[in-house]
Enzyme design. Structure first.
Site, mmCIF file in Angstrom:
data_model
loop_
_atom_site.group_PDB
_atom_site.id
_atom_site.type_symbol
_atom_site.label_atom_id
_atom_site.label_comp_id
_atom_site.label_asym_id
_atom_site.label_seq_id
_atom_site.Cartn_x
_atom_site.Cartn_y
_atom_site.Cartn_z
ATOM 1 N N ARG B 12 -12.341 72.586 34.943
ATOM 2 C CA ARG B 12 -12.207 73.872 35.634
ATOM 3 C C ARG B 12 -13.421 74.108 36.529
ATOM 4 O O ARG B 12 -13.340 73.984 37.743
ATOM 5 C CB ARG B 12 -12.021 75.025 34.606
ATOM 6 C CG ARG B 12 -11.353 76.264 35.194
ATOM 7 C CD ARG B 12 -12.256 77.152 36.049
ATOM 8 N NE ARG B 12 -13.368 77.721 35.281
ATOM 9 C CZ ARG B 12 -14.388 78.351 35.847
ATOM 10 N NH1 ARG B 12 -14.452 78.510 37.169
ATOM 11 N NH2 ARG B 12 -15.381 78.804 35.112
ATOM 12 N N ASP B 13 -14.560 74.392 35.942
ATOM 13 C CA ASP B 13 -15.744 74.758 36.720
ATOM 14 C C ASP B 13 -16.260 73.576 37.534
ATOM 15 O O ASP B 13 -16.758 73.746 38.654
ATOM 16 C CB ASP B 13 -16.820 75.277 35.761
ATOM 17 C CG ASP B 13 -17.839 76.182 36.433
ATOM 18 O OD1 ASP B 13 -17.646 76.544 37.600
ATOM 19 O OD2 ASP B 13 -18.835 76.540 35.789
ATOM 20 N N HIS B 206 -26.879 76.499 34.601
ATOM 21 C CA HIS B 206 -26.830 75.484 35.655
ATOM 22 C C HIS B 206 -28.202 74.829 35.749
ATOM 23 O O HIS B 206 -29.210 75.451 35.425
ATOM 24 C CB HIS B 206 -26.455 76.128 36.991
ATOM 25 C CG HIS B 206 -24.982 76.381 37.103
ATOM 26 N ND1 HIS B 206 -24.227 75.933 38.159
ATOM 27 C CD2 HIS B 206 -24.117 77.017 36.277
ATOM 28 C CE1 HIS B 206 -22.963 76.299 37.981
ATOM 29 N NE2 HIS B 206 -22.867 76.967 36.855
ATOM 30 N N CYS B 237 -23.055 75.081 42.918
ATOM 31 C CA CYS B 237 -22.911 76.287 43.716
ATOM 32 C C CYS B 237 -23.151 75.946 45.168
ATOM 33 O O CYS B 237 -23.997 75.124 45.502
ATOM 34 C CB CYS B 237 -23.886 77.327 43.180
ATOM 35 S SG CYS B 237 -25.132 77.889 44.301
ATOM 36 N N ASN B 246 -23.666 72.461 36.891
ATOM 37 C CA ASN B 246 -23.728 72.938 35.514
ATOM 38 C C ASN B 246 -24.621 72.014 34.700
ATOM 39 O O ASN B 246 -24.794 70.844 35.051
ATOM 40 C CB ASN B 246 -22.325 72.881 34.886
ATOM 41 C CG ASN B 246 -21.379 73.901 35.480
ATOM 42 O OD1 ASN B 246 -21.107 73.875 36.674
ATOM 43 N ND2 ASN B 246 -20.873 74.807 34.664
#
Lengths: 312, 312
Positions: B12-13, B206, B237, B246
């Site tokens: 997901r992330d 992160h 990001c 992450n």
């Protein structure tokens, strides 16, 4: 604010395993730039055989040409008495000696037993003392050996004791291949300070397995005040291709400053120097803050958000 | 051995910002492989608009095809009631909701004020509760906002309080862009546990500025037991190109296991999965242990050293 002292090792520990020779002019310019960034110490080069480490064959010239900033100590690595004599001629502020706590690693790295290393380095200490120059001893593989595995803390303490008895000024305890974890670091830091509180104690970490700054945290929590770091996180070890090298100086200074420690480092200036490093070595380097900016370096608010904010 | 619970967020992330679509078969195979590695939870996908995040447009199919391992919770991110309904149909074990503690970041990321997000998410919580499915709320930018800067801890606590009152099961406090430092993490962890000790508390870090595992260390020292991590350290990001994403799941598990924590993770198995990730996403990933091996994975002693050792 508690003071932390940083020692920059990029031009020695970082450069020594680089495949391409960094020109002498560039080395001198880099050390001069680093001298303005607030380090307590800079390990400039090594007085080793040019055959063994061709990258550092210009040690005399680099030491002769750098501009020395008051308050910064310029240290050099020396492996033997001949190296010590060259280092003293170069007016190094400190001589840094190295041996491994792991017998196998010492044999692999220095081609001699630890006892033989000790006997040779005892002569180097004597030479330095005759030259009225302080000595630091770096004990490699103090947190584990990539070939032998576990290294007992009592072995590290025992070797440190032998060097302390020779009258060295400082000890650097090295996690040469990034095997240390924070629990181990806390125990080591406490034992070292208990026995050698009168000496300059430095910890030297690698970020090979991502634990570098966690280990720094564990060490400062245990009272350690001195750390080696390498600009951009350059350096590393031939056993872990693709992995990170030494802990990154600017990332270390950034974390400690965010936590409220006084590192003495002018971080914006250091980041400008760090951002030149990839072009000096010809490849990307592991350091993160030079890429991401400091936590407090903010990004502009997009115009659309400003409008939403106004109408909210 | 104290137990630490890890939540894997790579599919997901990690995947949501990847430029190339990862085929559904590959996603299913990856989740199935991760299910065998000992995670407490896996955030599988997000039930968002396929237009907003095309990478996750196969959410239903992925959730329908994965093989569920008893003991592992399969959670999904949902932004609204429609997403919650889809998630409930997919028999997700948990719904994960997100909003930012920073007003500016919430506007930039979700195009609405925090109050509007809260009102919308309150309906999502109700929908989940009607479906007898537990809810986790992730509070983004809880340690700082890349546009607004500092985020007050009391704001994080206040928003957490509002969600706690709705009866959510868990809270994830997110350092969305890697701004947190260990001192801040300790203070946050203590405040959270004091107020929300009855909830599942997860920290989401992160490694943007290299502090990821140092923050994990600070958090476990303060009693936190749950962490998000992403295989290979994928994610990140858009504000920090070239920086890490992450925290890396396998690097986190490795550090915690070396320190003596029980993470439930089968690390050799997880490392085999992690080593496939670069070929899945088509680029190198930041994780270190997959490259360097575990601290205890030893290297052979060179023959020359064995000879020296024998004759020493």
């Amino acid at each position: 604010m508690k003071r932390i002292f940083l020692n920059e090792v990029v031009t020695r520990d970082g450069f020594q395993i680089e495949p391409e020779f960094v020109p002498t002019d560039t080395k001198v310019a880099l050390v001069d730039a680093l001298s303005e960034c607030g380090y307590a110490k800079i390990e400039v080069t090594a007085f080793v055989s040019p055959k063994a480490i061709p990258m550092l064959r210009d040690a005399e010239e680099v030491m002769g040409r750098i501009r020395r900033v008051p308050g910064v100590e310029y240290t050099v690595l020396v492996p033997n008495v001949r190296g010590a004599e060259r280092a003293l001629e170069s007016k190094a502020d400190e001589l840094n000696l190295v041996m491994s706590v792991s017998e196998i690693h010492n044999l692999a790295n220095l081609r001699m037993t630890r006892d033989k290393s000790f006997a040779a380095l005892r002569e180097v200490v004597r030479t330095a003392q005759q030259g009225h120059t302080p000595v630091n001893v770096s004990l490699s593989t103090a947190f584990g050996c990539p070939m032998a595995g576990e290294v007992a803390q009592q072995d590290v303490i025992a070797w440190a004791e032998r060097y302390a008895e020779l009258g060295v000024r400082g000890l650097t305890i090295c996690d040469t291949t990034g095997m240390a974890h924070p629990g181990q670091v806390s125990r080591m830091a406490e034992a070292l300070q208990q026995r050698f509180g009168h000496l300059q104690l430095t910890l030297h970490f690698h970020n090979t397995r991502g634990m570098g700054l966690a280990n720094v945290l564990a060490a400062v929590q245990s009272g350690i005040e001195r750390f080696d770091g390498s600009l951009g996180g350059l350096g590393g070890c031939p056993y872990a291709p693709g992995a990170s090298g030494n802990i990154c100086s600017e990332d270390t200074a950034h974390m400690l400053q965010e936590m409220g420690y006084d590192t003495g480092i002018d971080l914006p200036r250091l980041l400008r120097v760090a951002r030149q490093l990839p072009s000096i070595v010809g490849h990307d380097v592991p350091g993160q803050v030079a890429k991401a900016g400091r936590s407090r370096d903010l990004h502009p608010v997009p115009a659309a958000v400003t409008e939403l904010l106004a109408s909210a």
